[in-house]
Motif scaffolding. Structure first.
Motif, mmCIF file in Angstrom:
data_model
loop_
_atom_site.group_PDB
_atom_site.id
_atom_site.type_symbol
_atom_site.label_atom_id
_atom_site.label_comp_id
_atom_site.label_asym_id
_atom_site.label_seq_id
_atom_site.Cartn_x
_atom_site.Cartn_y
_atom_site.Cartn_z
ATOM 1 N N PRO A 31 74.457 -15.429 84.271
ATOM 2 C CA PRO A 31 74.010 -16.484 83.351
ATOM 3 C C PRO A 31 74.570 -16.273 81.945
ATOM 4 C CG PRO A 31 72.163 -15.596 84.616
ATOM 5 C CD PRO A 31 73.327 -14.694 84.862
ATOM 6 N N ASP A 32 74.655 -17.369 81.202
ATOM 7 C CA ASP A 32 75.149 -17.298 79.835
ATOM 8 C C ASP A 32 74.324 -16.344 78.977
ATOM 9 O OD1 ASP A 32 77.128 -19.077 80.425
ATOM 10 O OD2 ASP A 32 76.090 -20.826 79.592
ATOM 11 N N ALA A 33 73.013 -16.268 79.253
ATOM 12 C CA ALA A 33 72.142 -15.403 78.449
ATOM 13 C C ALA A 33 72.595 -13.950 78.523
ATOM 14 C CB ALA A 33 70.692 -15.523 78.929
ATOM 15 N N TYR A 34 73.095 -13.526 79.679
ATOM 16 C CA TYR A 34 73.558 -12.144 79.854
ATOM 17 C C TYR A 34 74.794 -11.883 79.001
ATOM 18 C CZ TYR A 34 74.878 -7.818 82.281
ATOM 19 O OH TYR A 34 75.198 -6.519 82.566
ATOM 20 N N THR A 35 75.794 -12.762 79.122
ATOM 21 C CA THR A 35 77.029 -12.542 78.368
ATOM 22 C C THR A 35 76.824 -12.701 76.868
ATOM 23 O OG1 THR A 35 77.644 -14.845 78.838
ATOM 24 C CG2 THR A 35 78.562 -13.137 80.267
ATOM 25 N N SER B 79 73.083 -3.672 80.968
ATOM 26 C CA SER B 79 73.309 -3.593 82.408
ATOM 27 C C SER B 79 71.999 -3.332 83.162
ATOM 28 C CB SER B 79 74.324 -2.488 82.726
ATOM 29 O OG SER B 79 74.579 -2.419 84.107
ATOM 30 N N VAL B 80 71.210 -2.378 82.678
ATOM 31 C CA VAL B 80 69.956 -2.087 83.388
ATOM 32 C C VAL B 80 68.962 -3.229 83.213
ATOM 33 C CG1 VAL B 80 68.692 -0.846 81.549
ATOM 34 C CG2 VAL B 80 68.415 -0.166 83.941
ATOM 35 N N TRP B 81 68.971 -3.880 82.054
ATOM 36 C CA TRP B 81 68.118 -5.059 81.852
ATOM 37 C C TRP B 81 68.512 -6.172 82.812
ATOM 38 C CZ3 TRP B 81 69.920 -9.900 80.106
ATOM 39 C CH2 TRP B 81 68.924 -10.850 79.870
ATOM 40 N N GLY B 82 69.818 -6.421 82.946
ATOM 41 C CA GLY B 82 70.286 -7.466 83.849
ATOM 42 C C GLY B 82 69.959 -7.167 85.299
ATOM 43 N N THR C 36 85.909 -7.342 83.378
ATOM 44 C CA THR C 36 85.181 -7.287 84.636
ATOM 45 C C THR C 36 83.880 -8.091 84.564
ATOM 46 O OG1 THR C 36 86.077 -5.094 85.150
ATOM 47 C CG2 THR C 36 84.077 -5.749 86.296
ATOM 48 N N THR C 37 83.148 -7.932 83.469
ATOM 49 C CA THR C 37 81.870 -8.641 83.323
ATOM 50 C C THR C 37 82.085 -10.144 83.231
ATOM 51 O OG1 THR C 37 80.926 -6.721 82.184
ATOM 52 C CG2 THR C 37 79.778 -8.822 81.940
ATOM 53 N N ARG C 38 83.134 -10.559 82.516
ATOM 54 C CA ARG C 38 83.389 -11.994 82.363
ATOM 55 C C ARG C 38 83.853 -12.654 83.667
ATOM 56 N NH1 ARG C 38 85.180 -10.146 77.210
ATOM 57 N NH2 ARG C 38 87.323 -9.909 77.975
ATOM 58 N N GLU C 39 84.236 -11.856 84.642
ATOM 59 C CA GLU C 39 84.662 -12.407 85.933
ATOM 60 C C GLU C 39 83.473 -12.703 86.851
ATOM 61 O OE1 GLU C 39 87.283 -9.464 87.414
ATOM 62 O OE2 GLU C 39 89.025 -10.138 86.242
#
Length: 243
Positions: free
Chosen positions: A93-97, A171-174, A86-89
């Motif tokens: 930004p790349d920094a998050y993943t 998740s909360v940081w993002g 789900t997250t990869r969809e």
């Protein structure tokens, strides 16, 4: 934020955009398992061992807690795979993943949880002078192979718990760091929901640790913390409705 080309996304999914669990499953040579097949194999294999050793050593009282632990770990596997996909969809930004998957901090948190659990089971619980949790389940002379399997299942649980912690924190940081479009916001909230689901599933362990105050507080605190943080992340998402 635009998506990378499909071939680039696939490459990155294989190298740095997966949980360690996903990387191991995907790297098995000559084996190409679907998510369902991988989870069914995990659940079936562990459960066969649980029942076999219960029969071999007359430890039938361990079947129910063992089965519940294996089942919760399997639910954790489902959640990890769903959250990862789900997250990869999303268009994050790349920094998050990279932070979520590439840092492998979930492994560190899992190790810390496992070491704390082992210390509790073999040191703290013993010093209380009462019947320990392991003795109540396996007797005073537990078979070595049974203890080995138990620790393996407990590590499986702790790793998934560490992943749950880390996913909630990122998740909360993002949510506070990035502004996302409505479609991405819906996807991230689904991922947060999967994390809450795993937390709720761990409540199934509570009946077996009711007389273990430290473990009870640890499990309860973890479930509440992950649920609250995931809900905060979902509610505080900064959404650009014009996107």
């Amino acid at each position: 934020m635009s998506r990378a080309p499909r071939d680039v996304r696939v490459s990155r999914t294989q190298f740095g955009e997966t949980w360690v669990y996903e990387s191991i499953v995907g790297a098995l040579p000559g084996i190409d398992l679907t998510d369902g097949e991988a989870i069914a194999l995990q659940l079936g294999l562990f459960e066969v061992f649980v029942v076999f050793f219960a029969w071999a050593y007359d430890l039938w009282q361990a079947v129910v807690p063992g089965t519940i632990a294996v089942g919760v770990a399997a639910i954790g596997s489902v959640v990890m795979l769903r959250m990862g996909r789900t997250t990869r969809e999303t268009n994050l930004p790349d920094a998050y993943t990279r932070l979520l998957f590439g840092s492998s901090i979930e492994v560190v948190l899992g190790v810390l949880a496992f070491v704390a659990l082992v210390t509790h089971l073999f040191v703290y619980d013993t010093l209380q002078g009462e019947t320990t949790l392991l003795v109540s389940v396996f007797g005073r002379e537990p078979p070595v192979v049974v203890v080995y399997l138990t620790l393996l299942v407990l590590w499986d649980l702790c790793y998934r718990i560490g992943t749950s912690w880390w996913a909630a924190i990122v998740s909360v940081w993002g949510s506070w760091r990035y502004t996302v479009d409505p479609a991405t916001a819906r996807t991230l909230r689904i991922a947060d929901g999967w994390n809450v689901l795993f937390g709720v599933a761990q409540v199934a362990l509570v009946p077996f640790i009711l007389d273990q105050s430290v473990l009870l507080m640890a499990v309860g605190g973890h479930v509440v913390a992950v649920t609250v943080v995931s809900m905060v992340a979902a509610v505080t998402l900064d959404v650009d409705e014009s996107a």
